[in-house]
Design a protein around this motif. Sequence first.
Motif, PDB file in Angstrom:
ATOM      1  N   THR A   1       0.776  -1.074  -0.067  1.00  0.00           N
ATOM      2  CA  THR A   1       0.075   0.141  -0.102  1.00  0.00           C
ATOM      3  C   THR A   1       0.697   1.304  -0.082  1.00  0.00           C
ATOM      4  O   THR A   1       1.960   1.188   0.681  1.00  0.00           O
ATOM      5  N   PHE A   2       0.613   2.272  -0.805  1.00  0.00           N
ATOM      6  CA  PHE A   2       1.252   3.500  -0.768  1.00  0.00           C
ATOM      7  C   PHE A   2       0.197   4.541  -0.564  1.00  0.00           C
ATOM      8  O   PHE A   2      -0.986   4.637  -1.058  1.00  0.00           O
ATOM      9  N   GLN A   3       0.569   5.378   0.162  1.00  0.00           N
ATOM     10  CA  GLN A   3      -0.214   6.593   0.658  1.00  0.00           C
ATOM     11  C   GLN A   3       0.486   8.011   0.652  1.00  0.00           C
ATOM     12  O   GLN A   3       1.826   7.970   1.069  1.00  0.00           O
ATOM     13  N   ALA A   4      -0.154   8.994   0.121  1.00  0.00           N
ATOM     14  CA  ALA A   4       0.492  10.519   0.379  1.00  0.00           C
ATOM     15  C   ALA A   4      -0.669  11.579   0.742  1.00  0.00           C
ATOM     16  O   ALA A   4      -1.735  11.386   0.559  1.00  0.00           O
ATOM     17  N   SER A   5      -0.098  12.422   1.865  1.00  0.00           N
ATOM     18  CA  SER A   5      -1.073  13.033   2.301  1.00  0.00           C
ATOM     19  C   SER A   5      -0.215  14.676   2.049  1.00  0.00           C
ATOM     20  O   SER A   5       0.691  15.104   1.944  1.00  0.00           O
ATOM     21  N   TYR A   6      -1.223  15.485   2.125  1.00  0.00           N
ATOM     22  CA  TYR A   6      -1.003  17.013   2.054  1.00  0.00           C
ATOM     23  C   TYR A   6      -1.436  17.930   2.900  1.00  0.00           C
ATOM     24  O   TYR A   6      -2.885  17.826   2.838  1.00  0.00           O
ATOM     25  N   LEU A   7      -1.055  18.851   3.715  1.00  0.00           N
ATOM     26  CA  LEU A   7      -1.653  19.581   4.582  1.00  0.00           C
ATOM     27  C   LEU A   7      -1.403  21.110   4.272  1.00  0.00           C
ATOM     28  O   LEU A   7      -0.317  21.530   4.299  1.00  0.00           O
ATOM     29  N   ASP A   8      -2.429  22.012   3.839  1.00  0.00           N
ATOM     30  CA  ASP A   8      -2.309  23.314   3.468  1.00  0.00           C
ATOM     31  C   ASP A   8      -2.623  23.873   5.126  1.00  0.00           C
ATOM     32  O   ASP A   8      -3.714  24.031   5.423  1.00  0.00           O
TER      33      ASP A   8
END
Length: 327
Positions: free
Chosen positions: A69-76
């Motif tokens: 499993t691959f996951q990416a997150s981004y927080l503004d």
Amino acid sequence: MHRFFLIFILSLFLYPVWAQEGKAGFEYLLLPQSVHSSALGGANISLIENDVSLIFDNPSLLGPEMDLTFQASYLDYVSDIRMGNVVFTKASGERSAWGIGALYSHYGAMQETTEENLVLGSLTANDICGSIFFSHDLNDKIRGGISGKFFYSNYYHNTAIGLGVDLGLSYYDSDRGFSIGLVGKNIGRQIKAYEEEIAGLPWDIQLGITKTLNHAPVRFSITGVYLKQWKLNSVRGGNDSFFKTLGKHLILGVDLIPSDNFWIGVGYNVKRGSDMYMEEGNKLGGFSAGAGLRLKAFSFGCAVGKYNTAATSFMFSVATSFAEMKL
């Protein structure tokens, strides 16, 4: 393997005995690193989901079911401050799993000036945290997990390096829809300071409980945070009552889960709401909300919350399971 995790969990409770109090570094680690936990108040260590981002909250939430499993997150976050993370996980037999991940924070471009306010140019500041995760099923209901962390900060000419670990346990009774999580987070310290004083990490002990209702698609979570100490500082001064102090140690969250492929969550972080309270405005301080959707081998999520009085922060994530793609 059982002795291995027993020794580490024991060290979790012994850490407060020999840890030196002092100013903590790498404070960006206190911000949420998972969309789902962000939606549920900013931290959740007991949520049993096939959601790989939750291992940033508790490494024992990693499991063989998250194979490839691959996951990416981004927080503004605020203004031009941006954060992001990536993680990849792999099963190791039927009872273990490992993963590798990284967290990156960029604080935008800033002007470099002299004491006379003469502009010399621009400078940047960044934080990086690399993690290695491992989990193992101790029995059919209990799982242990550990993550080793390497921290690096570069604030113009000043750099700092640190090492730490997260230690976690989780218990899950699928028949009752009940789970418990226990984790010691950010146990370690700097090994190279920005200047001279070596700082600790923003470490914490957390305990959480999650329960799904028997006859409704609703799931409740209560997470105890800042458990290394009882009294917490109040931004408005004065001494809090017993019940107000107790409340500041709690994060409350509730999920609506109409199907296995969709969730809607809301949460309230009591301490954050108290710290950001204003007589006029900012009535949503401490509240957060979000939703997630799974489409075959892909998952998407978004969350919104107020982590300071300056702005509302948005978080997005995408994940995919290469195992389910059957490439």
